[in-house]
Design a protein around this motif. Sequence first.
Motif, PDB file in Angstrom:
ATOM      1  N   ALA A   1       4.299 -13.341  -3.231  1.00  0.00           N
ATOM      2  CA  ALA A   1       3.745 -14.253  -4.240  1.00  0.00           C
ATOM      3  C   ALA A   1       2.628 -13.594  -5.055  1.00  0.00           C
ATOM      4  O   ALA A   1       1.578 -14.190  -5.300  1.00  0.00           O
ATOM      5  CB  ALA A   1       3.226 -15.528  -3.567  1.00  0.00           C
ATOM      6  N   PHE A   2       2.874 -12.376  -5.499  1.00  0.00           N
ATOM      7  CA  PHE A   2       1.852 -11.673  -6.266  1.00  0.00           C
ATOM      8  C   PHE A   2       1.549 -12.359  -7.594  1.00  0.00           C
ATOM      9  O   PHE A   2       0.449 -12.225  -8.133  1.00  0.00           O
ATOM     10  CB  PHE A   2       2.250 -10.219  -6.500  1.00  0.00           C
ATOM     11  N   ASP A   3       2.522 -13.083  -8.136  1.00  0.00           N
ATOM     12  CA  ASP A   3       2.241 -13.781  -9.383  1.00  0.00           C
ATOM     13  C   ASP A   3       1.094 -14.774  -9.198  1.00  0.00           C
ATOM     14  O   ASP A   3       0.214 -14.906 -10.061  1.00  0.00           O
ATOM     15  CB  ASP A   3       3.488 -14.487  -9.895  1.00  0.00           C
ATOM     16  N   ARG A   4       1.068 -15.473  -8.064  1.00  0.00           N
ATOM     17  CA  ARG A   4      -0.008 -16.431  -7.786  1.00  0.00           C
ATOM     18  C   ARG A   4      -1.303 -15.714  -7.405  1.00  0.00           C
ATOM     19  O   ARG A   4      -2.397 -16.079  -7.854  1.00  0.00           O
ATOM     20  CB  ARG A   4       0.401 -17.382  -6.670  1.00  0.00           C
TER      21      ARG A   4
ATOM     22  N   GLY B   1      -2.573 -13.847 -10.375  1.00  0.00           N
ATOM     23  CA  GLY B   1      -2.896 -14.832 -11.402  1.00  0.00           C
ATOM     24  C   GLY B   1      -4.208 -15.545 -11.166  1.00  0.00           C
ATOM     25  O   GLY B   1      -4.912 -15.911 -12.110  1.00  0.00           O
TER      26      GLY B   1
ATOM     27  N   HIS C   1       5.808  -6.777 -10.282  1.00  0.00           N
ATOM     28  CA  HIS C   1       5.870  -8.119  -9.700  1.00  0.00           C
ATOM     29  C   HIS C   1       4.999  -9.148 -10.412  1.00  0.00           C
ATOM     30  O   HIS C   1       4.962 -10.301  -9.999  1.00  0.00           O
ATOM     31  CB  HIS C   1       5.464  -8.053  -8.230  1.00  0.00           C
ATOM     32  N   VAL C   2       4.297  -8.730 -11.455  1.00  0.00           N
ATOM     33  CA  VAL C   2       3.439  -9.680 -12.175  1.00  0.00           C
ATOM     34  C   VAL C   2       3.713  -9.544 -13.669  1.00  0.00           C
ATOM     35  O   VAL C   2       4.119  -8.476 -14.143  1.00  0.00           O
ATOM     36  CB  VAL C   2       1.945  -9.437 -11.877  1.00  0.00           C
ATOM     37  N   PRO C   3       3.494 -10.601 -14.439  1.00  0.00           N
ATOM     38  CA  PRO C   3       3.771 -10.549 -15.886  1.00  0.00           C
ATOM     39  C   PRO C   3       2.805  -9.615 -16.609  1.00  0.00           C
ATOM     40  O   PRO C   3       1.659  -9.418 -16.180  1.00  0.00           O
ATOM     41  CB  PRO C   3       3.600 -12.001 -16.330  1.00  0.00           C
TER      42      PRO C   3
ATOM     43  N   VAL D   1      -1.147 -10.073 -17.278  1.00  0.00           N
ATOM     44  CA  VAL D   1      -2.211  -9.899 -16.288  1.00  0.00           C
ATOM     45  C   VAL D   1      -2.385  -8.435 -15.887  1.00  0.00           C
ATOM     46  O   VAL D   1      -3.222  -8.108 -15.044  1.00  0.00           O
ATOM     47  CB  VAL D   1      -1.971 -10.751 -15.016  1.00  0.00           C
ATOM     48  N   TRP D   2      -1.615  -7.517 -16.497  1.00  0.00           N
ATOM     49  CA  TRP D   2      -1.763  -6.104 -16.164  1.00  0.00           C
ATOM     50  C   TRP D   2      -3.192  -5.583 -16.358  1.00  0.00           C
ATOM     51  O   TRP D   2      -3.638  -4.728 -15.584  1.00  0.00           O
ATOM     52  CB  TRP D   2      -0.787  -5.264 -16.992  1.00  0.00           C
TER      53      TRP D   2
END
Length: 400
Positions: free
Chosen positions: A165-168, A171, A190-192, A195-196
């Motif tokens: 759940a790296f997006d959460r 984020g 794994h993230v959009p 947020v890089w």
Amino acid sequence: MRVAYLTNYYPKISHTFIRREILALEGQGVEVMRFSLRGWDAELVDPIDQSELEKTQYTLKDGVAPLLLNMLRCMVKRPGPFWKAVKTALAMSRNGVRPWPYHLIYVGHACRICRWMEGKGVTHLHAHFGTNPAEIALLIHILGGPKYSFTIHGMDEADNGGRLAFDRKVGGAAFVATISSYTRSQLMRHVPPDVWPRLKVIRCGLPAGAFEEATTEPSKSPVFLCIARLSAEKGHMLLLESFADVLKNNPDAKLVFAGDGDLRPLIEARIEALGIAHAVRITGWISSDQVRAEIQGSHVLVQPSFIEGLPVVMMEAMAQERAVISTYVAGIPELVQPGKTGWLVPAGDSDELANAMEASITTPHATLIKMGRAGRKLAQERHNIETEVARLSTNFAETC
């Protein structure tokens, strides 16, 4: 500035990089509270680790009951944030590494740590590893705790990146520290992209004193040193096969395994089966001073890892002017440069590993010394703990 550190297990012999980071922060004037889930009963050989144990609060030291009591207390005092944390934890359990009951227990850890931090003036929370510590840090923030960040190191995160759940976690984080450019790139999968910019390369480091200590020349007889937990991903079993081949042409060669772990019985059995017990030594867990002594007695460090982040032991060996033999894995090529600071081979290839070990034996002694000095210079430029911790501290301050 007062920050809190959260780990899964602290102190730990194989996690001296966390201890160094905390002590360096304190040396730069940052107050650090230490929280860990486990580690109060660890067998420690280093006096500094023993001192750290006394400074750490453990959420599981007195069982699960206090977690449940703190959950009830939080549910009554902060019902809105509490149920949001529960909902978030359950969402992260879907397709997770562990089933949902574990994630509810993480809420209990978060509730207890929140209570410990009440009135303590903590301005930031930092977790090590992107697994459950990062999840608990997110839950603490949801419960009303401070902004948070976490460091990812590579192995567990790479193995399970799609299930963590790296997006959460990213984020909700103020920033995320990654120990190498390679590690950062894997998290980017794994993230959009929006947020890089939160993903920062902040390397593990050594104290300045490690680069100022007197060094010794590499051993003139071939002594291969491998410093690592005895576990499958470190490649010890493959190293034994390669060393047995090297030994045929170099009967005076030695191999030292500095460390211990679950794989030890299997390693010992393989040593006996290969008939090389006279040339292989396993030290078990040893202190930092003993590690330094083993490095000084070696001619090269050999780390045939299958998966890694970036081993701190490579920096330690380079600080002592030792060339390194390792694999084209993760962040290792960012530090080990073929022909300059050591040798790199494909992971899992015992023949290529044996060839590199042979090459280190036939390399002129003066060239080994030159490679060692180049490695020390590179490690000092990239892995000075004071420089890296200053970057970390700056990011902490920007979130306050």
